[in-house]
Design a protein around this motif. Sequence first.
Motif, PDB file in Angstrom:
ATOM      1  N   SER A   1       0.846  -1.195   0.000  1.00 15.12           N
ATOM      2  CA  SER A   1       0.000   0.000   0.000  1.00 15.12           C
ATOM      3  C   SER A   1       0.885   1.249   0.000  1.00 15.12           C
ATOM      4  CB  SER A   1      -0.910  -0.016   1.234  1.00 15.12           C
ATOM      5  OG  SER A   1      -0.138   0.082   2.403  1.00 15.12           O
ATOM      6  N   PRO A   2       0.413   2.378  -0.480  1.00 20.74           N
ATOM      7  CA  PRO A   2      -0.853   2.651  -1.156  1.00 20.74           C
ATOM      8  C   PRO A   2      -0.978   1.832  -2.441  1.00 20.74           C
ATOM      9  CG  PRO A   2       0.258   4.682  -0.547  1.00 20.74           C
ATOM     10  CD  PRO A   2       1.225   3.584  -0.292  1.00 20.74           C
ATOM     11  N   TRP A   3      -2.161   1.259  -2.612  1.00 16.15           N
ATOM     12  CA  TRP A   3      -2.328   0.172  -3.585  1.00 16.15           C
ATOM     13  C   TRP A   3      -2.060   0.579  -5.036  1.00 16.15           C
ATOM     14  CZ3 TRP A   3      -2.128  -3.865  -0.674  1.00 16.15           C
ATOM     15  CH2 TRP A   3      -2.605  -3.779   0.637  1.00 16.15           C
ATOM     16  N   LEU A   4      -2.331   1.842  -5.389  1.00 14.70           N
ATOM     17  CA  LEU A   4      -2.091   2.235  -6.788  1.00 14.70           C
ATOM     18  C   LEU A   4      -0.790   3.021  -6.946  1.00 14.70           C
ATOM     19  CD1 LEU A   4      -5.717   3.014  -8.005  1.00 14.70           C
ATOM     20  CD2 LEU A   4      -4.344   0.992  -8.446  1.00 14.70           C
ATOM     21  N   GLY A   5       0.035   2.950  -5.945  1.00 19.63           N
ATOM     22  CA  GLY A   5       1.403   3.476  -6.014  1.00 19.63           C
ATOM     23  C   GLY A   5       1.520   4.894  -6.532  1.00 19.63           C
TER      24      GLY A   5
ATOM     25  N   VAL B   1      -2.384   6.236 -11.460  1.00 20.31           N
ATOM     26  CA  VAL B   1      -2.891   5.549 -12.647  1.00 20.31           C
ATOM     27  C   VAL B   1      -2.100   5.988 -13.885  1.00 20.31           C
ATOM     28  CG1 VAL B   1      -4.949   5.195 -14.084  1.00 20.31           C
ATOM     29  CG2 VAL B   1      -5.162   5.361 -11.605  1.00 20.31           C
TER      30      VAL B   1
ATOM     31  N   LYS C   1      -1.791   3.490   6.321  1.00 25.70           N
ATOM     32  CA  LYS C   1      -1.273   3.531   4.943  1.00 25.70           C
ATOM     33  C   LYS C   1      -2.088   2.627   4.020  1.00 25.70           C
ATOM     34  CE  LYS C   1       3.095   2.509   2.706  1.00 25.70           C
ATOM     35  NZ  LYS C   1       3.724   1.236   2.894  1.00 25.70           N
ATOM     36  N   LYS C   2      -2.553   1.501   4.567  1.00 24.68           N
ATOM     37  CA  LYS C   2      -3.258   0.566   3.682  1.00 24.68           C
ATOM     38  C   LYS C   2      -4.646   1.087   3.270  1.00 24.68           C
ATOM     39  CE  LYS C   2      -5.006  -2.549   7.264  1.00 24.68           C
ATOM     40  NZ  LYS C   2      -4.812  -3.790   7.961  1.00 24.68           N
TER      41      LYS C   2
ATOM     42  N   PHE D   1      -4.919   4.006   1.891  1.00 23.82           N
ATOM     43  CA  PHE D   1      -4.636   4.981   0.824  1.00 23.82           C
ATOM     44  C   PHE D   1      -4.452   4.288  -0.519  1.00 23.82           C
ATOM     45  CE2 PHE D   1      -3.960   7.565   4.445  1.00 23.82           C
ATOM     46  CZ  PHE D   1      -4.076   8.882   4.036  1.00 23.82           C
ATOM     47  N   LEU D   2      -4.795   5.037  -1.579  1.00 19.58           N
ATOM     48  CA  LEU D   2      -4.630   4.483  -2.923  1.00 19.58           C
ATOM     49  C   LEU D   2      -3.374   4.999  -3.606  1.00 19.58           C
ATOM     50  CD1 LEU D   2      -8.116   4.400  -4.694  1.00 19.58           C
ATOM     51  CD2 LEU D   2      -6.661   2.482  -4.071  1.00 19.58           C
ATOM     52  N   PHE D   3      -3.039   6.270  -3.317  1.00 22.04           N
ATOM     53  CA  PHE D   3      -1.916   6.878  -4.039  1.00 22.04           C
ATOM     54  C   PHE D   3      -0.818   7.346  -3.098  1.00 22.04           C
ATOM     55  CE2 PHE D   3      -5.736   7.651  -6.621  1.00 22.04           C
ATOM     56  CZ  PHE D   3      -5.393   6.851  -7.705  1.00 22.04           C
ATOM     57  N   TRP D   4       0.401   7.167  -3.536  1.00 20.21           N
ATOM     58  CA  TRP D   4       1.590   7.496  -2.751  1.00 20.21           C
ATOM     59  C   TRP D   4       1.621   8.979  -2.370  1.00 20.21           C
ATOM     60  CZ3 TRP D   4       4.897   4.922   0.004  1.00 20.21           C
ATOM     61  CH2 TRP D   4       6.104   5.507   0.375  1.00 20.21           C
TER      62      TRP D   4
END
Lengths: 370, 429
Positions: free
Chosen positions: A173-177, A180, B384-385, B387-390
């Motif tokens: 995570s964050p899952w989409l790094g 997109v 943190k888990k 969240f979707l974006f760094w």
Amino acid sequence: MDQKTTIGNFEAACILLNLVSTKIILDFPRTASEDAGTAAWIMILLDSAVVYLLFLLITRMYKKFAGKDLLDVSEKALGKTGKTVFGIIYLAQFMYVTSIVLRQFAEDIKVISLSTTPVSIVILMFSAGMIVGAWLGLEAVSRLHVLAVPILAIAYILILLFNIPRYDVTRLSPWLGLGVEALAVKGVFNLSYFSELVALFFLMPFLKKEKNFGEVGRYGIFFSGLFLVLSTLCYLMAYQYPTSTEFFLPVYQMARAIKIGRFFARIEAAFILIWASCAFLYLSSCLYFITYIFQRAFDLKYRKPLIAPFIVLIFTLSLVPENLYSALQAEMQIYRIFAWIISFIFPIIILAIASFRARLRSKREEVSSQ
Amino acid sequence: MSQGLKTVLVICLSVTMLFTSGCFDASEPDDMAYVVALGLDRETGGNLMITLLLAVPIAVGVGPESGEIENSTNIITVAAPTILGGINVIDSMISKRVNFSHAKLVVISKELAEQGVEKFINTFIRFREFRPDTYLGITEGSAEEFLKLSKPVLEYNPSKHFELIMESFAYTGFSNGSTIEEFYSKMESTCGEPVAVLLDISPIQEVRDLTELLKDFSNRNDEVLEGDYTAGEMPVVYENKIRQMGSAVFRGDKMAGVLTGRETLYYLMVSGKLGDVYYTLPDLNEGSGNMPEIKDYITLRLSQARKPEISVTIKENIPEVRIKILLEGDIVAITGRNDYSTGDALKMLEEHASEYIKEKVVSFMEKTRDEFKSDICFIGKHVKKTFLFWEDWLKFNWPEKYEKARLNVDLEVKIRRPGIMVKQIPEMD
């Protein structure tokens, strides 16, 4: 004569698997995480799916030309000139990637093991292996792949399994790094990770069951995709982003970290063996393809005399990058940007033109016969 | 190719392999000086004081022959601006070449640790001779002094001696077994902070010193149980003067404070790394015996029944942390006359232990939040888990949020076995 050589589907799939997956033991998991952060594994999964779809399309188009290699098809599409031009393009691609990978292997082995041996000596040792492989030909290379690839795959899986205590899913995570957009843009360039699949189009005339080439490619893509995704996933679960972008040889780092009790440690010594085996298989296959493409592109009678000049060229080219980082850059910044076009888009174009011209020819024949 | 030519080729290759295998990188183990532990101090001139504890293999013992503990190590200290620069100096004056591939411990002085350790850790991670599983310790005093006083007592092999000491946290819970790779990874993390093993030299020479030390502790309001000390305060008289107890807490690469042995045990509980440890707590009925001034205690062997469950919800920008810990244990000793082996008494003991440990865990967590401002238990990874974006995660700025976190601990102790006794019949007065 090489043309009389035939190889089985499993042998061909092993060659493809090793050609595509060897980058795992080089820098692949790190570069993938640099591109997409914690979502690197998703990017590689999507890339594998896209490559699979592209390959299905190519397989459909190739059916009419089963048993012919890509240069034969280019001749059908664009005549002798087309054959020579595409021959040179694919030759350049293989030359470029082989010299860079040779340099990377040599530099890597210098960093992790032979620290005081001059890099030229290490390259020379690899070159000797390449010469033997290319000299003995496709049959020997493919049989060696059948023997070595399953063992190497098991050894690699063991490294991943022994690292299980260090995995933490929340590190993904964050899952989409990095987002997109990064996944989409970098994902396109990273199709080049599968660029070695183009070798299948040069293996066509050697396949025992020519019609089953689609199956060989699908298995090759499935297993190499699986290994690429697994390696990225496991690496990111063991080393969180951005630390994951720091290690120069991710799988070596993972092997170094294995410790089961006080007795079972330091297994990276075994890793070096796996690593050198992969390197020899990869590099000797590449040298074989280089000499084969040159021979076919220029309609030469013999292939073996080409080994000596090409190994000298590859040896020299591999010493061109100033340092290890330049060699890595040459792969990341240049090769990856164009390789996917040469490996997937060019074959589609060649096949489309060849099919179109074949249809025209058959219509013309129909008209003339009437 | 003819058979004869093949044979000649194979022989040539075999001979070449035999004689060229050590052309450039040949190294005889005999020509190496193996470092067991490395110490780093700040020298007054701005240099580093690098101390190496070298193994003397011949004194460690050869084959079945036992060695001499006294001579099994050799110590050397050098001042240099960098670690490997110092090693170069040492290499130029000893007969062997320094090698770190068997180093077990890196000790850094507190003074250096408070200024930041990133530049040293970088060397340990980058230089391939250092193993990722080398332990990392911070000593309150000088690292050089620490290594000078360290002498294996029950073990001939100094390397094994350090390794066993560092691994003991699995059955004591008083240390954390932090390695350089683990430390580095946590130091670079965006959702937690690192800890290192806390080391020190004991000032206690004889039993009289011990009594003096304990007097200081008895003036404190809180009850002092085993493990309520840092390394230098341990009430122990022992031939070997080096001590390991507690943890050095970091914020980023700088040391922010220390945890005692018991607090480290709570750290292991929340982090899910608790092994199988003895844990003493006061008896429910204090002073139930003939002498009320002497307190009674119960010792449990505790372990984690399952990994702690941590959930975090963000309410009005404040994290609400809920930690659920389930421990299980056996009764291994009861000093009082009450029997807690079965029935309602067992239930009472479970409730008492749960409440007692919960209170301590809450106080430990509050200390990390208020005093150290350092999320060493990696609560952040549970945020943190979500969240979707760094980029969004970095903007969220977890370290800042942790300082305001509301901490709720739900802890349950289940006593599974009463030892090898099912009841305790008190002695007739």
